[in-house]
Motif scaffolding. Sequence first.
Motif: not given
Lengths: 712, 452
Positions: A522, A527, A563, A697
């Motif tokens: 991540v 994002p 994600l 995020h």
Amino acid sequence: MSAQKDCEFLVKRARDLVSDDPCAAKAWLITARTLYPADFNIQYEMYIIERNAERTASAGRLLYDMFINFPDQPIVWREISVITAALRSDSQDKHALFLRGLFETLPGRVQCEMLLKATEQCFNTLEKAEMLLLLLKRFPESVVQHGVSLGETLLEAEASENVETPVNCFRKLFVCDVLPLIMNNMDMRLPASLMQKYMLKAAEFYIGYVTRGPAADVQIQGSQDGGSLKSPTVSRGSQRYVIDGLSEKSSVVAEPWERLLDIVAVVGARCEWQGDKGQRSYVDMLLRVKELCRYLPSLEGDTRSRCCSQVVICAALVLFRSAFIYLSSVQPALFQGVNALSSGPWILVEDFSSVYSDLESERGAGKHKKRKLADGREKTMSSDDEEGLGKGRGRHILVNKTEMPSWSETLESFRTARESWDLLHSHDGLETEFKKICASWKTDSWLWFRIFLTDTIIYQGQYRKALSSLHQMAAVQQPQPGQQSPSGQGSLEHHRALIQQASCHYALGEYRLACEKLLDVVCGLTPPTQEPTKSPEDWSRGKTKTRKGNDLRLLPCTGKAVLPFCFQLMFACFKLRTFTDSRDDLSLGHVVVLLQHDWPQGEMLFLKAVDKICQQGSFQYENFFNYVTNIDMLEEFAYLRTPEGGRIQLELLPNQGMLIKHHTVTRGITKGVKEDFRLAMERQVSRCGENLFSVLHRFCINEKIMIIQSLP
Amino acid sequence: MGDIRQSLLPRDVLSAAKELLYHLDIYICNLVQSGRQPPQVDSKTQELVEEFILHAPKDRNTPARRMSALQELQLLEIMCSCFQEQSRDTVRQLMFSALFSLQGNQADESRMVLLGKLVSMAIAVGRVPILECAASWLQRTHRVYCVRLAQVLVDDYCSLVPGSGPTLQNIHSASPRFCCQFITAVTTLYDLTTEELTPPLELLQMIVSWIQDDPRLVLINFLNTPLSGNHPISSLDVTPLGGLMRWCVKAPLAYKGDKKQALTNSSTERGREVGPLFSALHLSVLQVLMLLPNILNEKGLYGRLALLQMESLASLTSDLSRLLDQADKHAPSTDTRALPQLALDRLAQALQVSMANGALLCSREDLRAICSRLPHNNLLQLVLSGPVMYYNNIHSPAMAFSPHAAHSPIASHPTHPPLPTHPPLPTHPSSHPQYPAQPFMTGMSFPFRPSH
């Protein structure tokens, strides 16, 4: 002396005339030839005139005369080598076409003789082989005499030149040109062992050819590479490929799997394999050997060993082909000639699509937890294997059909490949034979095949094994990301491995490790600016089918898909801890944050969390206002503080706990706290429109250490 | 047959001619069927033909019947279809003979006129059977009349009606035999001695393209005729080779002659235009000669039959020396040197290649005799002296041509023994003088060796 001078005079006159009056020049030479029929230069001059004018028939006739009358003239040989070079080349220029046409005008016997003699004069193995091949192709009767020796010469050359790959010029010539001539010549009688050896050579070549990696050719700029991948090395379907020593055109092998099947069919027929002679497809081939396998135990001696090799060869070919088809969907960038633009890599992971909605899903995961407890006492692989085998049967693999149009073929190939693999390991005799092939082909070094095997192990639920395989592959691939490409492919490849590892760790109940890997991923992602619209498919699936929780999913390796998957997996890690009797506000807080994703899928679980808070009477999560922006949730929490909501004591502001302790005697200060909470709530409501992905995020990045530490 | 005269007399000219043709057809059919050898048309019938078809005056008293131009055209049409419809070759040939074989009488004039018109028409409308009959006629008839027929056709197709050349061009595919005889006749007609006797450009182009397309065309009569040795002296040559050779050798000087007669642009341009044509034609002639040994061997005639006659070559060389003398007188400048040399080069080439391929049966001494008056030319000297015998080309292996060539699938190049051995000739029995000894006299300069 004088004769020589006469000839020189005659040739000179012709040469002087040729540009202005070619007819007169020829008249001179005809005359000269009747005077001195044994003079080479006169005839050569005649030939040159016709050759330069590209008159095929007359030049051919004169060349023939020279070949017959002056067989020892070096000039004739130079000419013949120019012609044979044109025959070997695939050039389409006018002169090459003329030279080929010239050769065609010669009588077959002379062609044959010329090629043989030209071959004798060749010192380069490859050229020599190509020359001999011309001969064999034109004169099938010469195959019996020269076919096998040519084949052996090529194989020897390959061995002695220390070539790195089976896809080399010698093997190409052997497999694509010589072998069909030998195999299809009915006058040839070859021992079965030799034919099998040749067929394996062919199979190794074709598989190597099909699975060749994209060449890092600097000259070819991937100017039109589309999509998100900017790397110049990413293969476009049309990228050129040249086998060292061959021309671009002869480096192309059309329909390799079909050619391989042709050879198998011929070898099968000639080695008197069991079953139908005309094996027209790989699927048929697998069915046949599967059947054959059942009789294997009852066979003995020669029949048995012949049967064994038939099963192993056929099953192995089906295995490699199906594994390749699977991989070319899942990891197209590994191969040249597979269109990599259609989709990026896909990752085989545990399916979490119903993690928010399925209240009962803990049951599956609960097992892990129990086993995880047992793990504390030095858990061995064996129980992992046992469980794996139990789980391996009939697992579903979910895939978004619109994103992978070839989903059915991909999954089918994966299944066929696994079946072949199982078949090859169903019997000691088969396994030994198969391992021999693998050893001689060095399949251990085939990255694509390892990826397939890893996916297979994951499918079988042998996660521990899968993890060690993934670690090994990561070690092999390590140097690549840097050199392969600065941005796209390498890191994507790296993510792929991490995500798969995380998925395995999760399945093993190793939540902390799982989240560690995930958070690494991540952190490397940006994002998406837009929140994805939820696909209706995911909705319906979540609602209608109750999954047992051990399904798999092929996940596209893109930021957009990865994600959400990470959020789901993280959530799954916390879910179990949270909804137990013991109190863990931090985990509960994380769960609430994560539940925002895919809202209102997790509504039920949120209510369950709220219930728990109510039961506890208080809840402390100082990050609340940083990461919770969901209006429904905010309303719910606001309500909890009210008398109607049960006056739950919420410590959601940073350092609020400290304040309360400090000023507990002063009522006014408590009032001030209340005011702070109200203001925070109001401010928070205005953040409702914020991109949830950015919020989550940020949550992952900022709270990484805390998240990991809160897991066992 | 004679008794039908009474019935023909009252008829008008056209219907009488028609009627006679009809009866002639039946008469000849019967003649062929009866199997009498040789089938011959009797003199009575000949007379009828002369009276009713050729309209030759029977005697001074009776005035000749004449046909109008239209009637004549109708008669030609009838004759055309008559030959076209007759399916039997023998009958057609006999019919053609009955009508057009020269009888050495007054009627021959009208015979030639009618024949010219009929053949010209047959060319125009593509009547192959008539062309085939005409080809046979050209083989049998005295060359003077052959040349006359050729003249008529050239006039019709190359001079009178411009643009009608392509029609004549077709005879090459319609009747190769006729085409070949036509070439022979035309080369006999135009001997390049005067302006009038040079072939029209259009005709020359046509002949060159015919032969380039198919060199064997030149030999077609020779290939098709069983040579019985009794080839009539007065008739045309069996092949046009001699005539073509004459054209090519004389052309450089003949066309140059134009210049001095009329210094117009057209004539010099013409010279420039025909140059490449003759060059190509000369090459074709040599290539045809190269075909000969195989053909002659097949027929068993190699060394026994000379397609080229010494006499005609002798007349060619004397013509040439006369032309060279003239050329020398009229244009002694150096820039015109090239043309006489070209003529001599071609002569030398033609002689050498003819001799080497069995078209000319003679010794080099014979050649030296007929070429004695010609000026110096390197190649001609080389040809007249012959090749040096001991040929020691270091590159070449021992020559063993014949075994290879015997199996050779491309049977185009004849095999040449290193020593040109000439078959003994009936006319010149001893013809090998001092040559075999020549190579041993290494230090000596040989008079015939070219100075180069």
